[in-house]
Design a protein around this motif. Sequence first.
Motif, PDB file in Angstrom:
ATOM      1  N   LYS A  41       0.844  -1.202   0.000  1.00  0.00           N
ATOM      2  CA  LYS A  41       0.000   0.000   0.000  1.00  0.00           C
ATOM      3  C   LYS A  41       0.880   1.254   0.000  1.00  0.00           C
ATOM      4  CE  LYS A  41      -3.741   2.462   2.335  1.00  0.00           C
ATOM      5  NZ  LYS A  41      -3.318   3.661   1.666  1.00  0.00           N
ATOM      6  N   TRP A  42       1.912   1.274   0.831  1.00  0.00           N
ATOM      7  CA  TRP A  42       2.843   2.408   0.899  1.00  0.00           C
ATOM      8  C   TRP A  42       3.481   2.649  -0.469  1.00  0.00           C
ATOM      9  CZ3 TRP A  42       4.437   6.729   2.894  1.00  0.00           C
ATOM     10  CH2 TRP A  42       5.734   7.169   2.708  1.00  0.00           C
ATOM     11  N   PHE A  43       3.952   1.577  -1.109  1.00  0.00           N
ATOM     12  CA  PHE A  43       4.593   1.719  -2.418  1.00  0.00           C
ATOM     13  C   PHE A  43       3.593   2.223  -3.460  1.00  0.00           C
ATOM     14  CE2 PHE A  43       7.654  -1.861  -1.037  1.00  0.00           C
ATOM     15  CZ  PHE A  43       8.491  -0.950  -0.417  1.00  0.00           C
ATOM     16  N   ASP A  44       2.360   1.719  -3.415  1.00  0.00           N
ATOM     17  CA  ASP A  44       1.327   2.219  -4.332  1.00  0.00           C
ATOM     18  C   ASP A  44       1.089   3.705  -4.102  1.00  0.00           C
ATOM     19  OD1 ASP A  44       0.715  -0.052  -5.848  1.00  0.00           O
ATOM     20  OD2 ASP A  44      -0.718  -0.792  -4.357  1.00  0.00           O
ATOM     21  N   ASP A  45       0.989   4.108  -2.834  1.00  0.00           N
ATOM     22  CA  ASP A  45       0.752   5.518  -2.507  1.00  0.00           C
ATOM     23  C   ASP A  45       1.902   6.411  -2.975  1.00  0.00           C
ATOM     24  OD1 ASP A  45      -1.611   4.714  -1.301  1.00  0.00           O
ATOM     25  OD2 ASP A  45      -0.870   4.955   0.764  1.00  0.00           O
ATOM     26  N   GLN A  46       3.106   5.848  -3.046  1.00  0.00           N
ATOM     27  CA  GLN A  46       4.282   6.610  -3.469  1.00  0.00           C
ATOM     28  C   GLN A  46       4.499   6.546  -4.982  1.00  0.00           C
ATOM     29  OE1 GLN A  46       5.817   8.543  -1.106  1.00  0.00           O
ATOM     30  NE2 GLN A  46       4.073   7.703   0.023  1.00  0.00           N
ATOM     31  N   GLY A  47       3.658   5.798  -5.693  1.00  0.00           N
ATOM     32  CA  GLY A  47       3.798   5.693  -7.146  1.00  0.00           C
ATOM     33  C   GLY A  47       4.977   4.840  -7.586  1.00  0.00           C
ATOM     34  N   VAL A  48       5.385   3.890  -6.748  1.00  0.00           N
ATOM     35  CA  VAL A  48       6.519   3.028  -7.064  1.00  0.00           C
ATOM     36  C   VAL A  48       6.159   2.094  -8.215  1.00  0.00           C
ATOM     37  CG1 VAL A  48       7.956   1.155  -6.139  1.00  0.00           C
ATOM     38  CG2 VAL A  48       7.477   3.173  -4.736  1.00  0.00           C
ATOM     39  N   ASP A  49       7.121   1.853  -9.088  1.00  0.00           N
ATOM     40  CA  ASP A  49       6.946   0.966 -10.238  1.00  0.00           C
ATOM     41  C   ASP A  49       7.141  -0.484  -9.783  1.00  0.00           C
ATOM     42  OD1 ASP A  49       6.698   0.038 -12.854  1.00  0.00           O
ATOM     43  OD2 ASP A  49       8.811   0.412 -13.313  1.00  0.00           O
ATOM     44  N   PHE A  50       6.121  -1.311  -9.991  1.00  0.00           N
ATOM     45  CA  PHE A  50       6.193  -2.723  -9.636  1.00  0.00           C
ATOM     46  C   PHE A  50       6.644  -3.555 -10.824  1.00  0.00           C
ATOM     47  CE2 PHE A  50       3.629  -1.404  -6.111  1.00  0.00           C
ATOM     48  CZ  PHE A  50       3.889  -2.330  -5.111  1.00  0.00           C
TER      49      PHE A  50
ATOM     50  N   ILE B  54      14.352  -4.395  -6.752  1.00  0.00           N
ATOM     51  CA  ILE B  54      14.405  -4.541  -5.301  1.00  0.00           C
ATOM     52  C   ILE B  54      13.336  -5.561  -4.912  1.00  0.00           C
ATOM     53  CG2 ILE B  54      14.146  -3.410  -3.069  1.00  0.00           C
ATOM     54  CD1 ILE B  54      14.914  -0.757  -4.621  1.00  0.00           C
ATOM     55  N   GLU B  55      13.779  -6.678  -4.366  1.00  0.00           N
ATOM     56  CA  GLU B  55      12.859  -7.690  -3.863  1.00  0.00           C
ATOM     57  C   GLU B  55      12.328  -7.213  -2.516  1.00  0.00           C
ATOM     58  OE1 GLU B  55      12.879 -12.455  -2.716  1.00  0.00           O
ATOM     59  OE2 GLU B  55      14.721 -11.489  -3.414  1.00  0.00           O
ATOM     60  N   VAL B  56      11.048  -7.454  -2.275  1.00  0.00           N
ATOM     61  CA  VAL B  56      10.426  -7.059  -1.005  1.00  0.00           C
ATOM     62  C   VAL B  56       9.744  -8.297  -0.432  1.00  0.00           C
ATOM     63  CG1 VAL B  56       8.829  -5.486   0.139  1.00  0.00           C
ATOM     64  CG2 VAL B  56      10.037  -4.736  -1.928  1.00  0.00           C
ATOM     65  N   ILE B  57      10.124  -8.646   0.799  1.00  0.00           N
ATOM     66  CA  ILE B  57       9.592  -9.853   1.442  1.00  0.00           C
ATOM     67  C   ILE B  57       9.164  -9.557   2.874  1.00  0.00           C
ATOM     68  CG2 ILE B  57      10.948 -11.471   0.047  1.00  0.00           C
ATOM     69  CD1 ILE B  57      12.852 -11.668   2.523  1.00  0.00           C
ATOM     70  N   GLU B  58       8.238 -10.365   3.361  1.00  0.00           N
ATOM     71  CA  GLU B  58       7.893 -10.423   4.779  1.00  0.00           C
ATOM     72  C   GLU B  58       8.375 -11.796   5.249  1.00  0.00           C
ATOM     73  OE1 GLU B  58       3.995 -10.904   7.602  1.00  0.00           O
ATOM     74  OE2 GLU B  58       3.748  -9.696   5.791  1.00  0.00           O
ATOM     75  N   PRO B  59       9.468 -11.880   5.998  1.00  0.00           N
ATOM     76  CA  PRO B  59      10.051 -13.176   6.351  1.00  0.00           C
ATOM     77  C   PRO B  59       9.063 -14.182   6.951  1.00  0.00           C
ATOM     78  CG  PRO B  59      11.557 -11.426   6.959  1.00  0.00           C
ATOM     79  CD  PRO B  59      10.273 -10.765   6.517  1.00  0.00           C
ATOM     80  N   ALA B  60       8.119 -13.712   7.769  1.00  0.00           N
ATOM     81  CA  ALA B  60       7.178 -14.621   8.418  1.00  0.00           C
ATOM     82  C   ALA B  60       6.308 -15.375   7.421  1.00  0.00           C
ATOM     83  CB  ALA B  60       6.295 -13.851   9.395  1.00  0.00           C
ATOM     84  N   ARG B  61       6.178 -14.870   6.206  1.00  0.00           N
ATOM     85  CA  ARG B  61       5.346 -15.524   5.180  1.00  0.00           C
ATOM     86  C   ARG B  61       6.122 -16.595   4.395  1.00  0.00           C
ATOM     87  NH1 ARG B  61       1.448 -11.279   2.007  1.00  0.00           N
ATOM     88  NH2 ARG B  61       0.744 -10.081   3.795  1.00  0.00           N
ATOM     89  N   LEU B  62       7.395 -16.780   4.663  1.00  0.00           N
ATOM     90  CA  LEU B  62       8.223 -17.586   3.777  1.00  0.00           C
ATOM     91  C   LEU B  62       8.732 -18.914   4.337  1.00  0.00           C
ATOM     92  CD1 LEU B  62      10.297 -14.655   2.252  1.00  0.00           C
ATOM     93  CD2 LEU B  62       8.195 -15.691   1.372  1.00  0.00           C
TER      94      LEU B  62
ATOM     95  N   ALA C 164       7.524  -9.717  -3.702  1.00  0.00           N
ATOM     96  CA  ALA C 164       7.291  -8.622  -4.638  1.00  0.00           C
ATOM     97  C   ALA C 164       8.629  -8.125  -5.164  1.00  0.00           C
ATOM     98  CB  ALA C 164       6.543  -7.480  -3.953  1.00  0.00           C
ATOM     99  N   PHE C 165       8.580  -7.486  -6.323  1.00  0.00           N
ATOM    100  CA  PHE C 165       9.743  -6.803  -6.872  1.00  0.00           C
ATOM    101  C   PHE C 165       9.303  -5.419  -7.311  1.00  0.00           C
ATOM    102  CE2 PHE C 165      11.314 -11.109  -7.220  1.00  0.00           C
ATOM    103  CZ  PHE C 165      12.678 -10.979  -6.988  1.00  0.00           C
ATOM    104  N   ILE C 166      10.054  -4.409  -6.870  1.00  0.00           N
ATOM    105  CA  ILE C 166       9.823  -3.034  -7.298  1.00  0.00           C
ATOM    106  C   ILE C 166      11.067  -2.562  -8.037  1.00  0.00           C
ATOM    107  CG2 ILE C 166       8.158  -2.542  -5.465  1.00  0.00           C
ATOM    108  CD1 ILE C 166      10.390  -1.076  -3.934  1.00  0.00           C
ATOM    109  N   ARG C 167      10.952  -1.395  -8.672  1.00  0.00           N
ATOM    110  CA  ARG C 167      12.054  -0.852  -9.463  1.00  0.00           C
ATOM    111  C   ARG C 167      12.444   0.512  -8.894  1.00  0.00           C
ATOM    112  NH1 ARG C 167      12.080  -2.817 -14.637  1.00  0.00           N
ATOM    113  NH2 ARG C 167       9.818  -2.847 -14.592  1.00  0.00           N
ATOM    114  N   ASP C 168      13.753   0.751  -8.770  1.00  0.00           N
ATOM    115  CA  ASP C 168      14.224   2.057  -8.308  1.00  0.00           C
ATOM    116  C   ASP C 168      14.319   3.013  -9.502  1.00  0.00           C
ATOM    117  OD1 ASP C 168      16.733   1.842  -9.613  1.00  0.00           O
ATOM    118  OD2 ASP C 168      17.875   2.165  -7.775  1.00  0.00           O
ATOM    119  N   PRO C 169      14.679   4.281  -9.280  1.00  0.00           N
ATOM    120  CA  PRO C 169      14.700   5.239 -10.394  1.00  0.00           C
ATOM    121  C   PRO C 169      15.652   4.891 -11.543  1.00  0.00           C
ATOM    122  CG  PRO C 169      14.678   6.414  -8.313  1.00  0.00           C
ATOM    123  CD  PRO C 169      14.870   4.953  -7.987  1.00  0.00           C
TER     124      PRO C 169
END
Length: 178
Positions: free
Chosen positions: A133-142, A165-173, A155-160
């Motif tokens: 949600k935070w990344f969506d609110d910031q307009g981050v490219d997925f 950039i891989e994004v994980i929640e360790p407890a889910r893995l 998830a994977f997002i892209r920097d400028p």
Amino acid sequence: MAFTTEKYPGVVADTPAATRGFTLNHSMVRVKDPERSLAFYTGVLGMRVLRRLDFEELGFSLYFLQPPGEAGAPPAETGERTVWTFSQSGLLELTHNWGSEDDPDVQYHNGNDAPQGYGHICIAVPDLDAAMKWFDDQGVDFIKRPEQGKLPDVAFIRDPDGYWIEVIEPARLPDLGR
């Protein structure tokens, strides 16, 4: 018996004595526009800049960033802070070659397009849904959302500059790769 390492062909099971005390201090990526990249890494990912080093004779600057939540207060004095910075682990170095921000021909390879090489950095977050949600609110490219593809909860997002950039929640893995 305590865990030391997973065993595969080529793995040296016993840490060589000469390497004890070695630490992964930082990984480096080149950035075209440091202002844009610093806004992303500090404003979107919550990192802090520990130290900037300028090399006028070579025409580049280095920015050493620490992930959020890392303990320890760096020294205020710049020389002591430089030594402290190079004593940390898991930092990200952004390298800016001066003038690249004004050169339309400068573009850095993200490592995931052919020919592949470098892949990505990874950020662990406490709540993947809140981070999305935070990344969506910031307009981050997925590149990939957690519910997409055959790798759930990653998830994977892209920097400028196009780096992944891989994004994980360790407890889910706990079953990842099983």
